[in-house]
Every structure is written in structure tokens, then in C-alpha cells.
Design a protein around this motif. Structure first.
Motif, PDB file in Angstrom:
ATOM      1  N   MET A   1      31.547  54.478  40.249  1.00 51.99           N
ATOM      2  CA  MET A   1      32.819  53.998  39.691  1.00 51.99           C
ATOM      3  C   MET A   1      32.599  52.675  38.982  1.00 51.99           C
ATOM      4  O   MET A   1      31.994  51.749  39.504  1.00 51.99           O
ATOM      5  CB  MET A   1      33.855  53.811  40.801  1.00 51.99           C
ATOM      6  N   SER A   2      33.078  52.547  37.790  1.00 52.02           N
ATOM      7  CA  SER A   2      32.920  51.315  37.030  1.00 52.02           C
ATOM      8  C   SER A   2      34.126  50.423  37.193  1.00 52.02           C
ATOM      9  O   SER A   2      35.259  50.883  37.311  1.00 52.02           O
ATOM     10  CB  SER A   2      32.719  51.639  35.545  1.00 52.02           C
ATOM     11  N   ASN A   3      33.884  49.108  37.165  1.00 53.81           N
ATOM     12  CA  ASN A   3      34.963  48.134  37.275  1.00 53.81           C
ATOM     13  C   ASN A   3      35.320  47.535  35.926  1.00 53.81           C
ATOM     14  O   ASN A   3      36.013  46.535  35.855  1.00 53.81           O
ATOM     15  CB  ASN A   3      34.537  46.967  38.181  1.00 53.81           C
ATOM     16  N   THR A   4      34.865  48.120  34.833  1.00 53.76           N
ATOM     17  CA  THR A   4      34.940  47.455  33.534  1.00 53.76           C
ATOM     18  C   THR A   4      36.362  47.217  33.069  1.00 53.76           C
ATOM     19  O   THR A   4      36.593  46.373  32.206  1.00 53.76           O
ATOM     20  CB  THR A   4      34.187  48.283  32.476  1.00 53.76           C
ATOM     21  N   ASN A   5      37.340  47.918  33.600  1.00 51.42           N
ATOM     22  CA  ASN A   5      38.726  47.692  33.190  1.00 51.42           C
ATOM     23  C   ASN A   5      39.437  46.681  34.080  1.00 51.42           C
ATOM     24  O   ASN A   5      40.626  46.452  33.939  1.00 51.42           O
ATOM     25  CB  ASN A   5      39.495  49.024  33.205  1.00 51.42           C
ATOM     26  N   TRP A   6      38.698  46.093  35.010  1.00 54.63           N
ATOM     27  CA  TRP A   6      39.291  45.134  35.926  1.00 54.63           C
ATOM     28  C   TRP A   6      38.947  43.717  35.489  1.00 54.63           C
ATOM     29  O   TRP A   6      37.817  43.414  35.156  1.00 54.63           O
ATOM     30  CB  TRP A   6      38.744  45.349  37.341  1.00 54.63           C
ATOM     31  N   SER A   7      39.912  42.853  35.529  1.00 55.95           N
ATOM     32  CA  SER A   7      39.668  41.422  35.387  1.00 55.95           C
ATOM     33  C   SER A   7      39.847  40.792  36.750  1.00 55.95           C
ATOM     34  O   SER A   7      40.413  41.393  37.653  1.00 55.95           O
ATOM     35  CB  SER A   7      40.666  40.797  34.404  1.00 55.95           C
ATOM     36  N   ARG A   8      39.350  39.555  36.918  1.00 50.98           N
ATOM     37  CA  ARG A   8      39.553  38.869  38.187  1.00 50.98           C
ATOM     38  C   ARG A   8      41.027  38.731  38.495  1.00 50.98           C
ATOM     39  O   ARG A   8      41.471  38.900  39.623  1.00 50.98           O
ATOM     40  CB  ARG A   8      38.867  37.499  38.137  1.00 50.98           C
ATOM     41  N   ARG A   9      41.851  38.440  37.473  1.00 52.77           N
ATOM     42  CA  ARG A   9      43.278  38.250  37.715  1.00 52.77           C
ATOM     43  C   ARG A   9      43.939  39.538  38.190  1.00 52.77           C
ATOM     44  O   ARG A   9      44.717  39.536  39.138  1.00 52.77           O
ATOM     45  CB  ARG A   9      43.959  37.744  36.441  1.00 52.77           C
ATOM     46  N   SER A  10      43.615  40.681  37.538  1.00 53.10           N
ATOM     47  CA  SER A  10      44.232  41.930  37.958  1.00 53.10           C
ATOM     48  C   SER A  10      43.755  42.336  39.343  1.00 53.10           C
ATOM     49  O   SER A  10      44.494  42.932  40.124  1.00 53.10           O
ATOM     50  CB  SER A  10      43.935  43.046  36.949  1.00 53.10           C
ATOM     51  N   PHE A  11      42.519  42.024  39.667  1.00 51.30           N
ATOM     52  CA  PHE A  11      41.982  42.292  41.001  1.00 51.30           C
ATOM     53  C   PHE A  11      42.781  41.514  42.045  1.00 51.30           C
ATOM     54  O   PHE A  11      43.196  42.051  43.074  1.00 51.30           O
ATOM     55  CB  PHE A  11      40.512  41.891  41.035  1.00 51.30           C
ATOM     56  N   ASP A 284      43.053  51.678  45.148  1.00 53.43           N
ATOM     57  CA  ASP A 284      42.791  51.590  43.719  1.00 53.43           C
ATOM     58  C   ASP A 284      42.055  50.313  43.327  1.00 53.43           C
ATOM     59  O   ASP A 284      41.980  49.974  42.140  1.00 53.43           O
ATOM     60  CB  ASP A 284      44.107  51.668  42.939  1.00 53.43           C
ATOM     61  N   LEU A 285      41.521  49.601  44.288  1.00 55.95           N
ATOM     62  CA  LEU A 285      40.765  48.382  44.005  1.00 55.95           C
ATOM     63  C   LEU A 285      39.343  48.720  43.578  1.00 55.95           C
ATOM     64  O   LEU A 285      38.813  49.780  43.930  1.00 55.95           O
ATOM     65  CB  LEU A 285      40.734  47.488  45.238  1.00 55.95           C
ATOM     66  N   PRO A 286      38.695  47.842  42.833  1.00 55.81           N
ATOM     67  CA  PRO A 286      37.289  48.074  42.507  1.00 55.81           C
ATOM     68  C   PRO A 286      36.455  48.109  43.778  1.00 55.81           C
ATOM     69  O   PRO A 286      36.768  47.395  44.733  1.00 55.81           O
ATOM     70  CB  PRO A 286      36.922  46.880  41.616  1.00 55.81           C
ATOM     71  N   PRO A 287      35.409  48.916  43.833  1.00 56.18           N
ATOM     72  CA  PRO A 287      34.691  49.135  45.094  1.00 56.18           C
ATOM     73  C   PRO A 287      34.142  47.857  45.745  1.00 56.18           C
ATOM     74  O   PRO A 287      34.291  47.680  46.947  1.00 56.18           O
ATOM     75  CB  PRO A 287      33.558  50.080  44.694  1.00 56.18           C
ATOM     76  N   CYS A 288      33.480  46.990  44.943  1.00 52.84           N
ATOM     77  CA  CYS A 288      32.884  45.767  45.521  1.00 52.84           C
ATOM     78  C   CYS A 288      32.127  46.111  46.794  1.00 52.84           C
ATOM     79  O   CYS A 288      32.337  45.517  47.853  1.00 52.84           O
ATOM     80  CB  CYS A 288      33.958  44.720  45.791  1.00 52.84           C
TER      81      CYS A 288
END
Length: 393
Positions: A1-11, A284-288
Motif C-alpha cells: 500500500m502506498s502512502n503517496t496521497n497522504w500528507s502529514r496534515r491529513s494523517f 484508512d490510515l497509512p500503514p506506517c
């Protein structure tokens, strides 16, 4: 899963919405290498790091008695470490005493001689500790650099002053994960004027690697061993130069933490055998979650700590990202672990540095109060200050 559509703020925003809903997590089972269909380990699984909460501590404190739970089909007779297992509908149990750090759990079918073995660990010092960890950190060092001729102490810096006030009030130990560079500054410019002061405070301050820089997001998602090793080595070299080896540690939290296994190997080879992250799953959070698959992420969400025995890396889950949770919800968020019967043996209270500063676009004016609320929750629940490197022994 890619996080490329996530910004720190949206996270941060999404984390505040989803974070409190922990829910009950499904169990995973583990087939030991070469075991075929013979047996599956339900609890513990290979790599589990057990502690006093997992069983009954021996009176002399040198071990713990835990219940081993394998599942095996068909007509068999199981022993676990040579102790006859009790059976009920294909579920087997036996109480086994773990002593020392590394322990082998061997399940044998005495009718056929088939045998399966996993390795688990007993952490005799892991029991109700916590730390405050700071990610995305470098601006405080830039300020100390700029004011090197004015400051007489690193604690003249407002952020460091805040951390010291928390330590003085609660005994809190603080682990800071550093970027190598930010606008107009990198760690090679950091003054070594305060090196002795860093060393004097190493009992409660630790510095480690986070990433080369804040941007781009997911800086190591497609990285190889060499890139991570180079960045990690550069940061470690500078930490030792300006702060001394006393503040260095075997624990880190990698920026965004979604990487190939080669990146984790590079961190391990540079001394970071304990790697902390969020291990997001079923949301729906980025995996991290470094390179771990969904079943193992679910397992860490239940256990908070697990060792990949093949790679010899220990993974630890952060308990909260403080800046994603509103002040009035922090204690409730942490309480939800107990409500879901998933109580962390070690509490990592994670926060990001930048939200401390009034000139930052997403400044949180209650930053100090949020840290205080999280620390007070830990204190009220009988968690005591401790670095992971002091507990995972």
C-alpha cells in the motif's frame, strides 16, 4: 500500500477521527518453519516477547509460568517442552516456565515423533514503563545553533526547557528522533559547546535517527539498504560529535515507517535493533508498519511488541500520537486500551516537535497541556519512566 496521497496534515486529521476506535483484534496463528500441517501456535507465536502480565511470575523473580496454546488436527499425543499437554477439541495447553531472555518452545507428537519449535523471549524488566518520544525533531537544534553564543545551556531553548520541566515534575524520560537537515541548517553545523551537558542528562534524554528531512513524505518507501545506511550513519555520526555516545540508543522511529525490509536491515546494522511505529491496520490510515504484513500488524496491535526472528529486529507499537488527539480526549483514548482488554506493557507517548511553535501553520497552543495529560495518565496507571533499551533486555 502506498502512502503517496497522504500528507502529514491529513494523517494527523484522520488519526484524530479514527484513533479512538480500537476494537477487538483477530488472533493470528503461526506455523513454525518445516512443520507442514502438523501444528499451529496460537499463543505465543514465534517471536513473541513475553512479560509478567503474560503469566505468573516465579517467587524468586527469575522466570514466568505461561500457558502455551497450540492447535493440531487428528489423533495425536502432544507434549510441550516434554510436558504432557491437555487436549480439548484439538486445542492443546501446557504451562511452561520461561527463564532467561531466549526460550525454545517445542511441541512433539509422541505417536509419530513429529516436532515443531518456535523461539520466544522473556522480558523480565518489561512491566509498566513509559517514555515520551518526539518525532520530526530538528528545529530546536537549529535554534541552539543560531544562539550558541548566547545560550549557556541547551535548556535555554524553549522546547528543551519544556522537556526538562516535564522531567523535573514527573521523572519522564524523553527519546528524540532527529532529521539530518531542515531549511538553512543541518546537523554538521550543530555546536558541540554543550556536549558535556548532553552527557550529564543522558539518564533521561536520548537522541536517534528519524530521516534525512521532513519532505518528501514516505522518503524511504522505495529506498534500498545503501540509502538508509548512508542517512542513518550521517545522523549517528553527528549525534556522537555534538552530544556524545552517552545519549545514543538502540531504538528509533523511522519517518513514516513504510519501507522495504532492506531499509530495516540497514537500521539494524547501524545499531537500531528496536524499531517503533504505528502499525496501522483495519482502518484508512497509512500503514506506517515497516515491511510487516497485515496478520503481523494485527498481532502487534494486540501485543505491542514482537520480534522478527529471521531479521533479528524488535518492533514496538506507539500507544498514542498525542498531536492527533484533542486535549479533552487524550485520557479517554488511552483508557480505551483497557476497555478493549488490550493493555500495553510499555507505553510510548509519541508527539511531533513542530506543533510546539506559534509560528508553525498548525500550531497547537495546548501542546504543553497535551503532553502533561498523557504523562499524568501514565503516572496514574502506575507506569514508571523507562527507555525501551532499559526494558527490552
Amino acid at each position: 500500500m502506498s502512502n503517496t496521497n497522504w500528507s502529514r496534515r491529513s494523517f494527523i486529521q484522520q488519526g484524530a477521527i479514527l484513533g479512538a476506535g480500537l476494537g477487538m483484534l483477530p488472533l493470528i496463528s503461526w506455523k513454525a518453519p518445516g512443520s507442514g500441517d502438523f501444528v499451529e501456535f496460537i499463543s505465543p507465536i514465534d517471536g513473541d516477547m513475553l512479560h509478567v502480565r503474560d503469566g505468573k511470575q516465579l517467587k524468586n523473580g527469575v522466570g514466568v509460568k505461561v500457558k502455551i496454546k497450540p492447535v493440531a488436527p487428528g489423533k495425536i499425543n502432544l507434549t510441550i517442552n516434554n510436558i504432557q499437554a491437555k487436549e480439548e477439541s484439538g486445542n492443546y495447553t501446557a504451562d511452561i516456565i520461561l527463564k532467561g531472555f531466549e526460550n525454545k518452545i517445542s511441541v512433539c507428537d509422541t505417536l509419530t515423533g513429529r516436532k515443531s519449535t518456535i523461539t520466544v523471549f522473556y522480558l523480565s524488566k518489561l512491566n509498566n514503563q513509559y517514555r515520551l518520544s518526539v518525532d520530526d525533531a530538528i528545529w530546536f537544534l537549529k535554534d541552539i545553533h543560531i544562539n550558541a553564543a548566547v545560550y549557556t545551556s541547551v535548556f535555554d531553548n524553549p522546547f528543551m526547557g519544556l522537556l526538562r520541566s516535564l522531567h523535573e515534575a514527573y521523572g519522564t524520560k524523553v527519546h528524540i528522533n532527529l532529521f539530518y537537515e531542515t531549511d538553512g541548517f543541518n546537523l554538521s553545523q550543530m555546536t558541540d559547546k554543550f556536549k558535556k551537558e548532553w552527557a550529564r542528562n543522558a539518564d533521561w534524554i536520548r537522541l536517534s535517527v528519524h530521516a534525512k528531512a521532513e519532505f518528501p513524505d514516505d522518503p524511504y518507501i522505495h529506498a534500498g539498504y545503501g540509502e538508509m545506511y548512508r542517512d542513518c550513519h550521517a545522523i549517528r555520526t553527528q549525534i556522537q560529535r555534538f552530544a556524545g555516545k552517552e545519549v545514543m540508543d538502540n531504538t528509533t522511529t523511522l519517518h513514516w515507517g513504510q519501507v522495504p525490509v532492506e531499509v530495516c536491515r540497514a537500521l539494524r546494522d547501524e545499531g537500531y535493533k528496536i524499531q517503533v511505529c504505528d502499525f496501522n491496520v483495519d482502518n484508512d490510515l497509512p500503514p506506517c508498519s515497516y515491511y510487516l504484513d497485515v496478520p503481523h500488524r494485527r498481532h502487534i496491535n494486540k501485543r505491542f511488541i514482537w520480534r522478527d526472528n529471521k531479521e533479528k529486529i524488535i518492533f514496538v507499537k506507539s500507544s498514542i500520537i498525542i498531536d492527533t488527539v484533542k486535549l479533552q480526549h487524550i485520557k479517554g483514548f488511552l483508557d480505551s486500551y483497557g476497555e478493549n482488554n488490550i493493555i500495553p506493557p510499555y507505553v510510548d507517548l509519541l508527539v511531533h516537535e513542530q506543533y510546539f511553535y506559534p509560528d508553525y501553520k498548525n500550531y497547537q497552543k495546548d501542546y504543553r497541556e497535551k503532553l502533561t495529560a498523557a504523562i499524568e495518565w501514565a503516572q496514574m496507571h502506575n507506569y514508571t519512566p523507562g527507555f525501551l533499551s532499559e526494558c527490552v533486555i
